[in-house]
Scaffold this motif. Structure first.
Motif, PDB file in Angstrom:
ATOM      1  N   LEU A 316      41.692  38.976  32.480  1.00  0.00           N
ATOM      2  CA  LEU A 316      41.653  38.511  33.861  1.00  0.00           C
ATOM      3  C   LEU A 316      43.067  38.612  34.403  1.00  0.00           C
ATOM      4  CD1 LEU A 316      40.077  36.978  36.160  1.00  0.00           C
ATOM      5  CD2 LEU A 316      41.011  34.894  35.182  1.00  0.00           C
ATOM      6  N   SER A 346      44.347  36.547  44.637  1.00  0.00           N
ATOM      7  CA  SER A 346      43.443  37.615  44.214  1.00  0.00           C
ATOM      8  C   SER A 346      43.378  37.713  42.702  1.00  0.00           C
ATOM      9  CB  SER A 346      43.912  38.956  44.789  1.00  0.00           C
ATOM     10  OG  SER A 346      43.832  38.945  46.189  1.00  0.00           O
ATOM     11  N   TYR A 347      42.242  38.163  42.244  1.00  0.00           N
ATOM     12  CA  TYR A 347      42.100  38.350  40.802  1.00  0.00           C
ATOM     13  C   TYR A 347      41.132  39.488  40.542  1.00  0.00           C
ATOM     14  CZ  TYR A 347      37.793  35.754  41.435  1.00  0.00           C
ATOM     15  OH  TYR A 347      36.558  35.347  41.868  1.00  0.00           O
ATOM     16  N   GLY A 348      41.226  40.014  39.360  1.00  0.00           N
ATOM     17  CA  GLY A 348      40.319  41.072  38.944  1.00  0.00           C
ATOM     18  C   GLY A 348      40.173  41.054  37.438  1.00  0.00           C
ATOM     19  N   VAL A 349      39.171  41.743  36.964  1.00  0.00           N
ATOM     20  CA  VAL A 349      38.916  41.788  35.526  1.00  0.00           C
ATOM     21  C   VAL A 349      38.995  43.234  35.076  1.00  0.00           C
ATOM     22  CG1 VAL A 349      37.277  41.240  33.696  1.00  0.00           C
ATOM     23  CG2 VAL A 349      37.393  39.797  35.726  1.00  0.00           C
ATOM     24  N   VAL A 350      39.625  43.455  33.953  1.00  0.00           N
ATOM     25  CA  VAL A 350      39.778  44.823  33.470  1.00  0.00           C
ATOM     26  C   VAL A 350      39.507  44.845  31.972  1.00  0.00           C
ATOM     27  CG1 VAL A 350      42.278  44.544  33.110  1.00  0.00           C
ATOM     28  CG2 VAL A 350      41.316  46.811  33.439  1.00  0.00           C
ATOM     29  N   LEU A 362      44.954  44.989  43.184  1.00  0.00           N
ATOM     30  CA  LEU A 362      44.435  43.756  43.776  1.00  0.00           C
ATOM     31  C   LEU A 362      44.899  43.641  45.219  1.00  0.00           C
ATOM     32  CD1 LEU A 362      44.935  41.232  40.839  1.00  0.00           C
ATOM     33  CD2 LEU A 362      42.862  42.407  41.544  1.00  0.00           C
TER      34      LEU A 362
ATOM     35  N   LEU B 432      32.140  39.611  41.495  1.00  0.00           N
ATOM     36  CA  LEU B 432      32.832  38.413  41.032  1.00  0.00           C
ATOM     37  C   LEU B 432      33.011  37.516  42.232  1.00  0.00           C
ATOM     38  CD1 LEU B 432      35.690  39.932  38.842  1.00  0.00           C
ATOM     39  CD2 LEU B 432      33.436  39.154  38.126  1.00  0.00           C
ATOM     40  N   THR B 438      37.501  42.359  47.241  1.00  0.00           N
ATOM     41  CA  THR B 438      37.878  43.766  47.081  1.00  0.00           C
ATOM     42  C   THR B 438      38.833  43.904  45.924  1.00  0.00           C
ATOM     43  OG1 THR B 438      39.573  43.373  48.730  1.00  0.00           O
ATOM     44  CG2 THR B 438      37.541  44.389  49.476  1.00  0.00           C
ATOM     45  N   SER B 439      38.497  43.285  44.844  1.00  0.00           N
ATOM     46  CA  SER B 439      39.383  43.307  43.694  1.00  0.00           C
ATOM     47  C   SER B 439      38.998  44.383  42.701  1.00  0.00           C
ATOM     48  CB  SER B 439      39.344  41.955  42.982  1.00  0.00           C
ATOM     49  OG  SER B 439      39.624  40.919  43.886  1.00  0.00           O
ATOM     50  N   GLY B 440      38.199  45.353  43.140  1.00  0.00           N
ATOM     51  CA  GLY B 440      37.816  46.404  42.225  1.00  0.00           C
ATOM     52  C   GLY B 440      36.589  46.011  41.440  1.00  0.00           C
ATOM     53  N   ALA B 441      36.043  46.990  40.729  1.00  0.00           N
ATOM     54  CA  ALA B 441      34.811  46.754  39.990  1.00  0.00           C
ATOM     55  C   ALA B 441      35.092  45.955  38.741  1.00  0.00           C
ATOM     56  CB  ALA B 441      34.177  48.084  39.626  1.00  0.00           C
ATOM     57  N   PRO B 442      34.243  44.974  38.422  1.00  0.00           N
ATOM     58  CA  PRO B 442      34.370  44.336  37.111  1.00  0.00           C
ATOM     59  C   PRO B 442      33.918  45.332  36.060  1.00  0.00           C
ATOM     60  CG  PRO B 442      32.409  43.548  38.250  1.00  0.00           C
ATOM     61  CD  PRO B 442      33.103  44.466  39.197  1.00  0.00           C
ATOM     62  N   PRO B 443      34.374  45.156  34.839  1.00  0.00           N
ATOM     63  CA  PRO B 443      33.990  46.117  33.795  1.00  0.00           C
ATOM     64  C   PRO B 443      32.670  45.771  33.115  1.00  0.00           C
ATOM     65  CG  PRO B 443      35.667  44.634  32.977  1.00  0.00           C
ATOM     66  CD  PRO B 443      35.413  44.229  34.386  1.00  0.00           C
ATOM     67  N   PHE B 444      31.850  44.951  33.709  1.00  0.00           N
ATOM     68  CA  PHE B 444      30.558  44.590  33.121  1.00  0.00           C
ATOM     69  C   PHE B 444      29.566  44.378  34.252  1.00  0.00           C
ATOM     70  CE2 PHE B 444      31.810  40.538  34.607  1.00  0.00           C
ATOM     71  CZ  PHE B 444      33.096  40.327  34.183  1.00  0.00           C
TER      72      PHE B 444
END
Lengths: 625, 560
Positions: A316, A346-350, A362, B432, B438-444
């Motif tokens: 995360l 902002s947050y994102g998962v990778v 982000l 999410l 707009t934080s990009g695609a989650p990987p699941f």
């Protein structure tokens, strides 16, 4: 060559060419079929324009005819119900008339009536991977049971929690039990419909590093006709934050970037420029809509992460922009309440693959109502998704530059002053000059000339040398002439002739001489002279010099008052001068530089004013005789 | 030697003849039978036949057939696995019926260039155009993002096209008799047009910007736009919405706010005479969901939605209007779920049954509900609106996974209910926390992403069907038997293999409602189906792959 040989040669060439075209056209199409839960995927070695796919079973029964839209594709999903250990044939008819036939045998085992997935930590892309979690941190295990049959099934789920792992939350409808010193989480669910599933998240905690606990689960399934058991397990590696951080690192943070992660080579890294629509543009042609910053990101931040370890890690990544002074989220960059779950950042998962780099992009939002320029700090942090400890982070200084209308407004004011002043003088020039006697006009002219000689000429000579030697700090040298000598003469004049307008006329004389002799006719000088005249007249009037028309300041207090008044006038006019340069010449100065120039100017001016008082008093005795 | 040379020459010529014959590899297609969901279609029939005969499993049967556009349509409830023989003017065809119907592609018509197209790594389809099919399936209307309006007949022949002066098409609907096509645009004026279906002549138009404000913004979403067109007998109901950036003085500082204006109007479909307006004066300060109406037009339902709560028209309020007068007759207020969900968020997830008895809702946070609104009458006298929305059941149709404080969910998108209270929901792709992140695609993927749910009137889950990818504008047939679902790319896996048009038969009870899947090269953003379930259409737009290479084209696909 005989005729027959010639014909033979031609024919052979044609045959060879035609054969090449013929056989080249029918390039080998290779295809394979993979059976999935929903049917099958046909995979082609090259994109092909497929018109139809016909599926028949082992008995030759036609199951499905799929028509495919125009366009080349390499993968075609086919939705069919297949039986285990059976042969199926797929005939592909291509749009160019060719055909491909392939067969595939389904897996020997029938499709599971119920599928079971246990993931820990949540979201791990590969069920055979070992997830890494920080010691002492909470993490989430994910359980998913799906019924693939239209017959209702009852499921009794028993999750075995290994030693060293603590249960922090039990899902509603499930209970924690102790059996033989081992903790279990059990629950029951009825899955009545096809594709219905039972999905739970359980929050756990592993306290001790070095452990590799294996969470096990047993699902006992009963569909009324048969019972069976399914098992699952998820291995977790508990490591210290330091160990994980050794492998997982935030390598770099770049801002601003665009939505694809590319930075603008023309933009300075860390500089964000906010330029809202100016009032002038709204006057010019209606409301132009700009990017609605409330709903759209103002810019983006690109965070590069690396995973040097051997395991997949779901990370995360958060980006917070804080005010360095308070340490709190800077209001200007707090994301709107309906974005980012209202967290304000902002947050994102990778999914970080082993031995690989990843970039997360982000959004950065801007609150227009709090858009104050200044310095902020962007904090990028990474943690294992589902765990609550930060394992790596990086900071970046950012500067928000906002549009400032002040230079434009001040320049407009200066221009209005100049226009009105010049207009009034042209319109009322006789009346303006009639206020003075001829002798007084001569004195004013003399002072103006002396000022030109004593200030402008040396300044012109010294300006380049001073700039060459001292650079932007040349004001420390030229200030002596620009301020000290100038104001000494200005104040001396006003002491000799305490009339409103005298200073203005002197400035005009100086300007004319400067312009005709040295050619210094610039817009900025016109504006500066205008505001200098206005400000000086107001200051001198307020200080009582031209109001009371006394014989000049004769006490220390009055001299000090006059010195301060002149100093303030110089501060104001110099500041306005800067604004005019910003507007007209697009020159920008650091705040500290402006402050230094103003401070030095005040001191020089005040000193000059004090000298001027003394000089004026001396000259007064002889000038008016 | 001469003879040898002669032989080689003759042999070579023979080879050339054979190879040349093989070069014309495209065979002259003969008459073929396609088993569609509407019946058996014999294609490649060059002219109106005199006689059509049929045998089913060797038994003669008199077929009910008609000829149209080079095909003979046999209205036949064909049996899977049965053998069919068809004779058309002496030409014979024989085949076995498959287990499932096949979509018959009638035509794929290229449309105009698009200014922007979706990217495989982003969730947004970018293109929000619309398509409509007349009730009898004979005409197709496209309100396109390429600034044009198109009308085709069901053979793919273009009847006319119209260039929208300064906007893009966003909504389309046919009059009940198919004589007119109503089109809504996103433009400075937010016009709704009534075109003559056959000629393209504009019968009337109205600029909704007169009610909600005008704008010359560049982006289509920043302009006033038509958000709904619903045909109700001889009336057409439309709504328009505009969110504008307003700068006000707040003390000494300028304050920027985003103000939404929305209004609903009813017009006479024939001449465009305004019938009523809601609200009567002023505007709603939030956007609204899809508008749904009962079959007799007596009740109209919609919900207010807004990211911020809204001052006068609060997010999550469900309103029932009388169809004849536009008066508010029913009002129900839903509240946000709480936690990370600070809004209710009803967009397409609202529907009223044809008989006006049931109302179903699905919220963004996956709460599905069924209300009995039979006590709310269209002839309610003026006064306080009736708040008697009897909640029959509420289900969390998809759970929101809480992972380390981050909600992972598949947002509730579509709701549909029948006269018996049977309910269908569909969820969209994985997000999410909130739909607009707009934080990009989650990987699941969420396990309920892109899923279609069927519930009984008691709230019991009957079955669930799932695909993968984003969801376009889907449509039901008039009797709710069929639904056509346009599926886009899967932005989580960055794949588009399952993008295309899906047709589900909701009457099937074996848990396998998929009738057919028609894959597209690009992605499907909208689909339409005739009221009688015959003609099905899909709008395709190209998609940019990770390397920016486009796949697909901007096309209209007409299927039977």
């Amino acid at each position: 060559m005989t005729r027959y040989k010639r014909i033979l040669l031609i024919v052979l060439v044609i045959v060879a060419a035609g054969g090449y075209v013929f056989f080249r056209g029918s390039q080998e199409i290779a295809a394979q079929v993979e059976f999935t839960g929903q049917g099958a995927d046909i995979l082609l070695n090259l994109p092909q324009e497929v018109a139809t796919v016909t599926v028949t079973n082992e008995a030759g029964r036609l199951l499905s005819v799929i028509t495919v839209g125009p366009g080349a594709r390499q993968k075609i999903p086919v939705f069919i119900k297949w039986e285990p250990d059976k042969q199926y044939a797929f005939e592909l008819a291509l749009r160019d008339g060719r055909g491909v036939r392939l067969t595939g045998r389904t897996p020997a085992d029938e499709l599971e009536k119920v599928s079971f997935v246990l993931q820990a930590p949540y979201g791990l892309s590969r069920t055979d991977s070992t997830g890494v979690v920080p010691a002492g941190s909470a993490f989430t295990a994910n359980i998913l049971l799906t019924s693939h049959t239209d017959q209702p099934v009852n499921v009794l789920l028993d999750l075995v929690i290994p030693p060293g792992v603590e249960v922090l939350s039990v899902p509603q409808g499930m209970q924690a039990e102790q059996r033989g010193g081992v903790q279990h989480i059990v629950g029951r669910r009825r899955l009545a419909a096809i594709n219905e599933h039972w999905n739970e998240q359980i929050v756990l905690k592993a306290a001790q590093e070095g452990l590799e606990p294996v969470i096990q689960a047993v699902a006992n399934i009963d569909n009324g006709r048969e019972q069976w058991q399914m098992t699952g397990h998820a291995a977790v590696k508990v490591a210290t934050v330091a160990d994980i951080a050794r492998n997982i690192r935030v390598q770099a943070v770049e801002v601003p970037v665009d939505v694809t992660g590319r930075s603008d080579p023309k933009a300075r890294s860390g500089s964000l420029v906010y330029a809202p629509a100016s009032r002038l543009s709204s006057l010019a042609g209606g409301k132009g809509e700009h990017a609605r910053l409330d709903d759209e990101p103002f810019t983006y931040a690109g965070i590069q992460l690396s995973n040097d370890g051997d395991d997949h890690v779901l990370a995360l990544v958060t980006v917070k922009i804080i005010d360095p002074a308070s340490g709190a989220l800077a209001p200007v960059f707090v994301s709107p309440a309906h974005k980012n779950a209202g967290l304000g950042y902002s947050y994102g998962v990778v999914d970080l693959a082993p031995h690989a780099f990843s970039q997360v992009i982000l959004p950065v939002y801007l609150n227009e109502n709090s858009a104050f320029g200044g310095r902020y700090k962007l904090q990028a942090e990474a943690s294992v998704f589902g765990a609550d400890q930060v394992i790596s982070g990086a900071d970046k200084e950012i500067q928000l530059i906002t549009r400032n209308d002040r230079p434009v407004i001040i320049t407009l004011f200066m221009a209005m002053t100049a226009l009105l002043g010049i207009g009034w003088l042209i319109w009322r020039q006789e009346a303006a000059l009639a206020r003075f006697t001829s002798k007084e006009l001569v004195i004013i002219s003399l002072f103006g000339t002396v000022t030109f000689v004593a200030v402008n000429l040396p300044e012109t000579v010294l300006w380049d040398m001073a700039r060459a030697v001292l650079g932007p700090f040349s004001f420390l040298v030229t200030g002596f002439f620009n301020q000290t000598v100038l104001y000494a003469l200005l104040v001396a004049l006003v002491v000799v002739l305490p009339h409103p307008g005298a200073v203005t006329l002197m400035i005009i004389v100086r300007f004319i001489l400067n312009g005709f002799i040295l050619g210094h006719f610039t817009p900025v000088q016109i504006l500066t002279c205008a505001v200098l005249a206005l400000c000086l007249e107001v200051a001198l009037y307020a200080a009582g010099v031209t109001r009371k028309r006394e014989a000049g300041p004769d006490t220390v207090g009055k001299v000090a008052l006059l010195a301060v008044a002149c100093g303030l006038v110089d501060v104001v006019t110099t500041y306005m001068n800067f604004m005019a340069y910003m507007t007209l010449y697009r020159l920008f100065y650091a705040h500290w530089y402006i402050n230094a120039v103003l401070a030095a100017g005040f001191l020089y001016t005040a000193g000059g004013a004090a000298i001027g008082c003394r000089l004026g008093s001396t000259l007064r005795r002889t000038a008016l005789d | 030697m001469k003879n040898l040379y002669k032989s080689i020459v003759i042999f070579s010529l023979l080879v050339i003849m054979v190879a040349g014959g093989g070069c014309g590899r495209k065979s002259m297609a003969g008459m073929q039978g396609i088993f569609t969901k509407n019946g058996l279609v014999m294609i490649n029939v060059s002219h109106q036949p005199q006689e059509v005969a049929m045998k089913v499993n060797g038994q003669s049967k008199i077929p009910n057939w008609h000829f149209d556009g080079g095909s003979v349509f046999v209205r036949e409830f064909w049996q899977p696995g049965a053998s069919y023989e068809v004779q058309v003017d002496g030409r014979n065809w024989a085949g076995t019926a498959p287990m499932k119907p096949t979509p018959l592609p009638v035509s794929a018509q290229e449309l105009g260039m698009l200014e922007d197209t979706p990217a495989v790594k982003d969730w947004s389809p970018v293109v929000y155009e619309d398509v409509a099919v007349s009730a009898d399936g004979r005409y197709i209307g496209v309100a396109s993002f390429d600034h044009n309006v198109y009308v085709f007949d069901n053979t793919g022949k273009k009847l006319w096209e119209y260039r929208i002066p300064d906007g893009v098409g966003v909504a389309a609907a046919f009059a009940a008799d198919g004589s007119k096509l109503f089109v809504g645009e996103s433009s400075p004026d937010a016009n709704i047009y009534a075109f003559d279906t056959l000629t393209g002549k504009i019968r009337w138009q109205y600029g909704m910007a007169a009610d909600i404000g005008r704008s010359t913004a560049q982006k289509w979403n920043s302009r006033p736009k038509i958000t709904n067109i619903v045909v109700m007998g001889d009336k057409v109901i439309t709504s328009a919405e505009y969110t504008q950036r307003v700068t006000e003085r707040d003390g000494g500082r300028a304050k920027v706010t985003y103000v939404t204006s929305c209004v609903i109007r009813a017009f006479d479909g024939n001449d465009g005479n305004p019938k009523w307006r809601y609200p009567e004066t002023g505007v709603m300060d939030t956007g609204i969901s899809r508008i749904t109406c009962s079959a007799d037009g007596g009740k109209i339902a919609f919900a207010n939605h807004s990211w911020s709560r809204g001052q006068f028209y609060v997010d999550g309020s469900i309103r029932l209007l009388a169809g004849s007068t536009g008066k508010l007759i029913g009002l129900c207020q839903l509240t946000p779920k709480g936690g990370k969900f600070s809004y209710v968020g009803i967009f397409d997830g609202i529907n009223i049954s044809p008989n006006g008895q049931y109302l179903t809702i699905v919220t963004s946070d996956d709460r599905g509900m069924l209300f009995d609104v039979s006590s709310i009458k269209a002839d309610t006298a003026d006064g306080e609106p009736n708040r008697d929305f009897r909640l029959l059941w509420l289900r969390q149709i998809s759970n929101i996974q809480q992972v380390g404080g981050v909600p992972v969910y598949a947002y509730g998108n579509t709701a549909r209910t029948t006269d018996e209270g049977k309910v269908y929901f569909m969820t969209g792709t994985t997000f999410l926390a909130d739909k607009t992140a707009t934080s990009g695609a989650p990987p699941f993927s969420h396990p309920d992403a892109t899923s279609f749910f069927a519930y009984s009137n008691r709230g019991e889950l009957l079955w669930k069907w799932q695909s993968e990818g984003g969801l376009g504008k889907l449509r039901f047939s008039r009797d709710s038997r069929y639904v056509v679902i346009p599926i886009q790319h899967n932005y989580v896996t960055r794949q588009k293999d399952k993008s295309g048009v899906y047709c589900l038969d909701l009457a099937r009870t074996d848990g396998d409602p998929l009738v057919w899947f028609y894959p597209l090269e690009g992605v499907a953003v909208a689909a339409g189906i005739a009221g009688d379930g015959t003609t099905v259409v899909g709008l395709e737009v190209p998609i940019r792959q990770v390397d920016d290479r486009p796949d697909g084209m901007h096309r209209l696909h007409i299927l039977q």
